[in-house]
Design a protein around this motif. Sequence first.
Motif, PDB file in Angstrom:
ATOM      1  N   GLU A 119       0.760  -1.252  -0.064  1.00 51.75           N
ATOM      2  CA  GLU A 119      -0.026  -0.023  -0.100  1.00 51.75           C
ATOM      3  C   GLU A 119       0.968   1.275   0.021  1.00 51.75           C
ATOM      4  N   THR A 120       0.214   2.469  -0.581  1.00 50.57           N
ATOM      5  CA  THR A 120       1.118   3.618  -0.701  1.00 50.57           C
ATOM      6  C   THR A 120       1.204   4.193   0.815  1.00 50.57           C
ATOM      7  N   ILE A 121       2.215   4.580   1.114  1.00 50.39           N
ATOM      8  CA  ILE A 121       2.787   5.001   2.596  1.00 50.39           C
ATOM      9  C   ILE A 121       2.866   6.657   2.681  1.00 50.39           C
ATOM     10  N   ARG A 122       2.573   7.284   3.360  1.00 50.79           N
ATOM     11  CA  ARG A 122       2.871   8.671   3.560  1.00 50.79           C
ATOM     12  C   ARG A 122       4.154   8.886   4.669  1.00 50.79           C
ATOM     13  N   PHE A 123       5.132   8.786   4.188  1.00 55.83           N
ATOM     14  CA  PHE A 123       6.325   8.719   5.004  1.00 55.83           C
ATOM     15  C   PHE A 123       6.589   9.770   6.203  1.00 55.83           C
ATOM     16  N   ASN A 124       6.513  10.919   5.589  1.00 54.21           N
ATOM     17  CA  ASN A 124       6.732  11.932   6.674  1.00 54.21           C
ATOM     18  C   ASN A 124       5.770  11.967   7.743  1.00 54.21           C
ATOM     19  N   GLU A 125       4.705  11.898   7.600  1.00 52.46           N
ATOM     20  CA  GLU A 125       3.573  11.853   8.553  1.00 52.46           C
ATOM     21  C   GLU A 125       3.637  10.702   9.613  1.00 52.46           C
ATOM     22  N   ALA A 126       3.901   9.559   8.911  1.00 50.50           N
ATOM     23  CA  ALA A 126       4.144   8.082   9.506  1.00 50.50           C
ATOM     24  C   ALA A 126       5.261   8.178  10.612  1.00 50.50           C
ATOM     25  N   ILE A 127       6.480   8.627  10.022  1.00 47.95           N
ATOM     26  CA  ILE A 127       7.743   8.758  10.590  1.00 47.95           C
ATOM     27  C   ILE A 127       7.530   9.769  11.976  1.00 47.95           C
ATOM     28  N   LEU A 128       6.834  10.986  11.730  1.00 47.99           N
ATOM     29  CA  LEU A 128       6.584  11.647  12.934  1.00 47.99           C
ATOM     30  C   LEU A 128       5.809  10.982  14.030  1.00 47.99           C
ATOM     31  N   VAL A 129       4.665  10.179  13.661  1.00 45.72           N
ATOM     32  CA  VAL A 129       3.937   9.740  14.630  1.00 45.72           C
ATOM     33  C   VAL A 129       4.838   8.743  15.439  1.00 45.72           C
ATOM     34  N   ALA A 130       5.516   7.721  14.571  1.00 39.48           N
ATOM     35  CA  ALA A 130       6.212   6.638  15.206  1.00 39.48           C
ATOM     36  C   ALA A 130       7.430   7.242  16.121  1.00 39.48           C
ATOM     37  N   VAL A 131       7.916   8.297  15.849  1.00 38.30           N
ATOM     38  CA  VAL A 131       8.876   9.091  16.905  1.00 38.30           C
ATOM     39  C   VAL A 131       8.133   9.347  18.089  1.00 38.30           C
ATOM     40  N   ILE A 132       6.968   9.881  18.109  1.00 36.39           N
ATOM     41  CA  ILE A 132       6.087  10.176  19.223  1.00 36.39           C
ATOM     42  C   ILE A 132       5.908   9.023  20.123  1.00 36.39           C
ATOM     43  N   GLY A 133       5.533   7.994  19.351  1.00 33.06           N
ATOM     44  CA  GLY A 133       5.356   6.520  20.159  1.00 33.06           C
ATOM     45  C   GLY A 133       6.611   6.226  20.727  1.00 33.06           C
ATOM     46  N   LEU A 134       7.724   6.239  20.036  1.00 34.48           N
ATOM     47  CA  LEU A 134       8.751   5.683  20.652  1.00 34.48           C
ATOM     48  C   LEU A 134       9.364   6.535  22.186  1.00 34.48           C
ATOM     49  N   VAL A 135       9.172   8.051  21.922  1.00 34.16           N
ATOM     50  CA  VAL A 135       9.148   8.485  23.279  1.00 34.16           C
ATOM     51  C   VAL A 135       8.297   8.171  24.458  1.00 34.16           C
ATOM     52  N   VAL A 136       7.015   7.913  23.998  1.00 36.89           N
ATOM     53  CA  VAL A 136       5.884   7.621  25.052  1.00 36.89           C
ATOM     54  C   VAL A 136       6.654   6.386  25.589  1.00 36.89           C
ATOM     55  N   ASN A 137       7.009   5.096  24.492  1.00 35.42           N
ATOM     56  CA  ASN A 137       7.284   4.027  24.951  1.00 35.42           C
ATOM     57  C   ASN A 137       8.655   3.802  26.131  1.00 35.42           C
ATOM     58  N   VAL A 138       9.548   4.852  25.485  1.00 36.21           N
ATOM     59  CA  VAL A 138      10.791   5.071  26.741  1.00 36.21           C
ATOM     60  C   VAL A 138      10.480   5.569  28.049  1.00 36.21           C
ATOM     61  N   ALA A 139       9.527   6.558  28.003  1.00 36.16           N
ATOM     62  CA  ALA A 139       8.947   7.239  29.115  1.00 36.16           C
ATOM     63  C   ALA A 139       8.355   5.928  30.050  1.00 36.16           C
ATOM     64  N   SER A 140       7.493   5.187  29.436  1.00 32.57           N
ATOM     65  CA  SER A 140       6.770   4.277  30.030  1.00 32.57           C
ATOM     66  C   SER A 140       7.559   3.224  30.660  1.00 32.57           C
ATOM     67  N   MET A 141       8.750   2.857  29.732  1.00 32.72           N
ATOM     68  CA  MET A 141       9.920   2.120  30.499  1.00 32.72           C
ATOM     69  C   MET A 141      10.640   2.652  31.837  1.00 32.72           C
ATOM     70  N   PHE A 142      10.673   3.810  31.701  1.00 28.88           N
ATOM     71  CA  PHE A 142      11.352   4.251  32.822  1.00 28.88           C
ATOM     72  C   PHE A 142      10.601   4.243  34.007  1.00 28.88           C
ATOM     73  N   LEU A 143       9.033   4.367  33.736  1.00 33.42           N
ATOM     74  CA  LEU A 143       8.418   4.430  34.918  1.00 33.42           C
ATOM     75  C   LEU A 143       7.831   3.036  35.253  1.00 33.42           C
ATOM     76  N   LEU A 144       8.039   1.995  34.715  1.00 33.65           N
ATOM     77  CA  LEU A 144       7.867   0.626  35.251  1.00 33.65           C
ATOM     78  C   LEU A 144       9.254   0.018  35.557  1.00 33.65           C
ATOM     79  N   ASP A 145      10.398   0.502  35.253  1.00 35.18           N
ATOM     80  CA  ASP A 145      11.586  -0.144  35.750  1.00 35.18           C
ATOM     81  C   ASP A 145      11.941  -0.405  37.017  1.00 35.18           C
ATOM     82  N   ASP A 146      11.894  -1.374  37.613  1.00 40.10           N
ATOM     83  CA  ASP A 146      11.774  -1.324  39.094  1.00 40.10           C
ATOM     84  C   ASP A 146      13.144  -1.320  39.740  1.00 40.10           C
ATOM     85  N   HIS A 147      14.263  -1.134  38.848  1.00 38.93           N
ATOM     86  CA  HIS A 147      15.586  -1.023  39.338  1.00 38.93           C
ATOM     87  C   HIS A 147      15.764   0.507  39.663  1.00 38.93           C
ATOM     88  N   HIS A 148      14.760   1.323  39.072  1.00 39.21           N
ATOM     89  CA  HIS A 148      14.968   3.003  39.284  1.00 39.21           C
ATOM     90  C   HIS A 148      14.016   3.487  40.477  1.00 39.21           C
TER      91      HIS A 148
END
Length: 303
Positions: A119-148
């Motif tokens: 399927e046709t992909i609109r890369f710029n928009e998709a990359i932007l949202v994927a980066v936002i998702g990664l930021v959220v994931n990393v923040a969530s990992m720090f929240l759930l990491d018991d070692h910290h």
Amino acid sequence: MHFTREHSHNFVAHNVDGEKRTVYVLVLTFITMVVEIVSGTVFGSMALLADGWHMGTHAAAFCITLFAYRYAKKHAHSDRFSFGTGKVSVLGGYTSAIALGIVALLMVVESVHRLLNPETIRFNEAILVAVIGLVVNVASMFLLDDHHHSHEHENDHHHDHTHHHDHNLRAAYMHVLADALTSVLAIVALLFGKFYGWYWLDALMGIVGALVISKWTIGLMKQTGPILLDENIDQAYRESVAEALAPEATVKDMHIWKISGHHYSAAMIIESNSGKSVDEYKQMLEKFDKIHHLTLEIHPGEA
């Protein structure tokens, strides 16, 4: 640990801090899930859609995590459960592992479909949202990491490093780790697709992510499954217990199994003519601090 005749059967180590952090991550995950699913559909990115689907399934998994925490806490002192609700957290972790496996399977099915029907992909928009998702994931990992984080445990006993055995929180952490992985793979696939025209890489990354997540799923199930099935502690530990009693008694039957993520119960039948009482034999086993609940039966030995 002293084995007494009157003792508590509450073997729950309630991770209050972990429960609170799971709520924060659930809110973050739900918001990001909606954004990624809508954006992946509009912009035509399978990798982005896969990330959004993960978010949705993981949001459900976090609800399981919260339910397990609160159920275990509510029924901690109930006499309905022989050894308390210590295994509720383990069951929550096992259930979350199954959810991870289902996500991996859905990823493979949809990715193969996309490979066969690009399927046709609109890369710029998709990359932007994927980066936002990664930021959220990393923040969530720090929240759930018991070692910290420090922990509060509602428990009748004192145990060090209890957080290393919180399978419920561990499962939640694995879910956000899987999300972070798929976000990274999505970004890589979208960048190569944009600059080199490798549209097929977007779908292929979905398959790669599914394989990695499947490996994590199996690992989590291997950690929690044996506890739910009352698997015996390793043979070396049982032999050590038998050796500690050997001068005075012979072990005829022994079972040592987990009744929570970090508590063991033991049931033993021994033969002895020494005249020692049950309490005296229990004192001989006090050094085996993994055992938190001991049932001991003494039979007279052969004359």
